[in-house]
Design an enzyme around this catalytic site. Structure first.
Site, PDB file in Angstrom:
ATOM      1  N   ASP A  83       0.840  -1.194   0.000  1.00 24.31           N
ATOM      2  CA  ASP A  83       0.000   0.000   0.000  1.00 24.31           C
ATOM      3  C   ASP A  83       0.887   1.262   0.000  1.00 24.31           C
ATOM      4  O   ASP A  83       1.943   1.270   0.632  1.00 24.31           O
ATOM      5  CB  ASP A  83      -0.870  -0.040   1.274  1.00 24.31           C
ATOM      6  CG  ASP A  83      -2.056   0.895   1.201  1.00 24.31           C
ATOM      7  OD1 ASP A  83      -2.443   1.303   0.097  1.00 24.31           O
ATOM      8  OD2 ASP A  83      -2.616   1.216   2.280  1.00 24.31           O
ATOM      9  N   ASP A 111       2.173   5.138  -5.779  1.00 28.65           N
ATOM     10  CA  ASP A 111       1.411   6.323  -5.367  1.00 28.65           C
ATOM     11  C   ASP A 111       2.195   7.608  -5.619  1.00 28.65           C
ATOM     12  O   ASP A 111       3.054   7.983  -4.834  1.00 28.65           O
ATOM     13  CB  ASP A 111       1.057   6.193  -3.881  1.00 28.65           C
ATOM     14  CG  ASP A 111       0.186   7.344  -3.393  1.00 28.65           C
ATOM     15  OD1 ASP A 111      -0.151   8.224  -4.208  1.00 28.65           O
ATOM     16  OD2 ASP A 111      -0.142   7.356  -2.195  1.00 28.65           O
ATOM     17  N   HIS A 220     -10.029   3.953   0.084  1.00 27.53           N
ATOM     18  CA  HIS A 220      -9.067   4.256   1.155  1.00 27.53           C
ATOM     19  C   HIS A 220      -9.795   5.090   2.204  1.00 27.53           C
ATOM     20  O   HIS A 220     -10.790   5.746   1.918  1.00 27.53           O
ATOM     21  CB  HIS A 220      -7.893   5.080   0.616  1.00 27.53           C
ATOM     22  CG  HIS A 220      -6.936   4.318  -0.225  1.00 27.53           C
ATOM     23  ND1 HIS A 220      -5.612   4.186   0.091  1.00 27.53           N
ATOM     24  CD2 HIS A 220      -7.116   3.643  -1.382  1.00 27.53           C
ATOM     25  CE1 HIS A 220      -5.010   3.470  -0.835  1.00 27.53           C
ATOM     26  NE2 HIS A 220      -5.890   3.122  -1.754  1.00 27.53           N
ATOM     27  N   ASN A 242      -9.546  -0.893   1.777  1.00 34.07           N
ATOM     28  CA  ASN A 242      -8.373  -0.813   2.649  1.00 34.07           C
ATOM     29  C   ASN A 242      -8.827  -0.580   4.081  1.00 34.07           C
ATOM     30  O   ASN A 242      -9.515   0.395   4.377  1.00 34.07           O
ATOM     31  CB  ASN A 242      -7.474   0.337   2.210  1.00 34.07           C
ATOM     32  CG  ASN A 242      -6.758   0.034   0.908  1.00 34.07           C
ATOM     33  OD1 ASN A 242      -7.017  -0.974   0.261  1.00 34.07           O
ATOM     34  ND2 ASN A 242      -5.853   0.907   0.531  1.00 34.07           N
ATOM     35  N   ASN A 244      -7.509  -0.577   8.191  1.00 31.44           N
ATOM     36  CA  ASN A 244      -6.316  -0.563   9.022  1.00 31.44           C
ATOM     37  C   ASN A 244      -6.658  -0.568  10.507  1.00 31.44           C
ATOM     38  O   ASN A 244      -6.662  -1.611  11.153  1.00 31.44           O
ATOM     39  CB  ASN A 244      -5.434   0.637   8.643  1.00 31.44           C
ATOM     40  CG  ASN A 244      -4.103   0.647   9.365  1.00 31.44           C
ATOM     41  OD1 ASN A 244      -3.806  -0.222  10.160  1.00 31.44           O
ATOM     42  ND2 ASN A 244      -3.279   1.645   9.086  1.00 31.44           N
TER      43      ASN A 244
HETATM   44 ZN   LIG Z   1      -4.708   4.753   1.767  1.00 31.14          ZN
END
Ligand SMILES: [Zn+2]
Length: 292
Positions: A83, A111, A220, A242, A244
């Site tokens: 990521d 990215d 995200h 995504n 976390n």
């Molecule tokens: Zn992200």
């Protein structure tokens, strides 16, 4: 750019066609990786194991190989993804492991969304994307810019929403396979802006343009989202989610509490189970349960 038999793309293609979402969970250590695999197997769900560059940098090839072995030997399809690879050193490290040692992520987020403009974003990303494709690695890119930060990532300011018409040209020019659009989402907590205020019409527009083909859409910034919003995102064409802090925080809390009175293996097992339970919830909510 086409890729055959890529594990990430295969998982996302089936999810998009089947109208469900995939848990792409950030793992910071071996215990979290084990927990994600445990949840995926018991839910008969596909999944994506994600690492941040900071974790890759610490564990390098041996830790990536560990995650790949764990994920690829599971009884359900699990891909391993890097990521937010923003810095040249992280891109060189991850792509270099593939090129020189044959230790390959299934997909990498190249990215360059921190670039000053779209042309610069493309110019930075394309050479890395070509090297990934040559290794059979799928790529994710971000168009527009998400604000905020997460533990282990750069802090970004000055968010910009994705223009769907631009996105088509952008994806053609980069040749990337997964798009992380900016639709009002941000990294970290939404509490400072009074909760998430998403422009789902941006996603629905992208869905119409890309339905049934590459690129697949990735969400995200999923902290604090209410259950209904996850379902809305799936309906708006998002297939990669995504995740976390949702699972990470209970893992850390459980580990630190339990270690006060238990030996390490017992405390670790409790933490792994706390993490896996959160993955259970999202595999159910996103509808991937039973799909592997
Ligand atoms: Zn992200």
């Amino acid at each position: 750019m086409t890729l055959s038999n890529n594990r990430t793309l295969d998982i996302l293609q089936k999810a998009e066609a089947g109208g469900y979402g995939i848990v792409a969970q950030t793992c910071y250590d071996a215990g979290m990786a084990k927990a994600l695999v445990r949840a995926a197997e018991r839910n008969k769900s596909p999944a994506i194991l994600q690492l941040f560059p900071i974790t890759l940098q610490a564990g390098k090839g041996p830790f990536l190989q560990y995650c790949l072995t764990l994920a690829h030997n599971a009884s359900v399809p699990i891909a391993v993804h890097l990521d937010h690879a923003t810095d040249p050193e992280h891109l060189e490290l991850s792509i270099g492991l593939a090129e020189k040692e044959g230790i390959k992520f299934d997909s990498i987020m190249v990215d360059a969304s921190h670039a000053d403009n779209e042309a610069e974003n493309i110019a930075i990303a394309v050479p890395y994307i070509k090297r990934c494709v040559a290794q059979g690695i799928a790529t994710e890119v971000e168009l527009g810019r998400l604000e905020g930060g997460e533990a282990g990532l750069r802090e970004i300011t000055g968010g910009m929403l994705t223009d769907p018409a631009n996105a088509e040209t952008f994806m053609k020019e980069t040749g990337a396979h997964i798009l992380a659009p900016s639709y009002g989402n941000l990294h970290g907590s939404y509490k400072f802006i009074g909760g998430p205020k998403y422009k789902l019409e941006i996603l629905k527009d992208l869905q119409q343009r890309f339905k049934g083909r590459i690129p697949y859409l990735c969400a995200h910034g999923t902290d604090e989202l209410p259950d209904q919003l996850w379902r809305d995102l799936v309906e708006s064409g998002v297939s990669k989610f995504n995740i976390n802090s949702w699972a990470r925080d209970p893992y850390c809390e459980s580990l630190s509490k339990s270690l006060a009175s238990n030996p390490f293996p017992d405390a670790e097992e409790e933490a792994i189970e706390a993490f896996a339970k959160v993955c259970d919830k999202f595999m159910d909510l996103l509808g991937s349960k039973g799909k592997a």
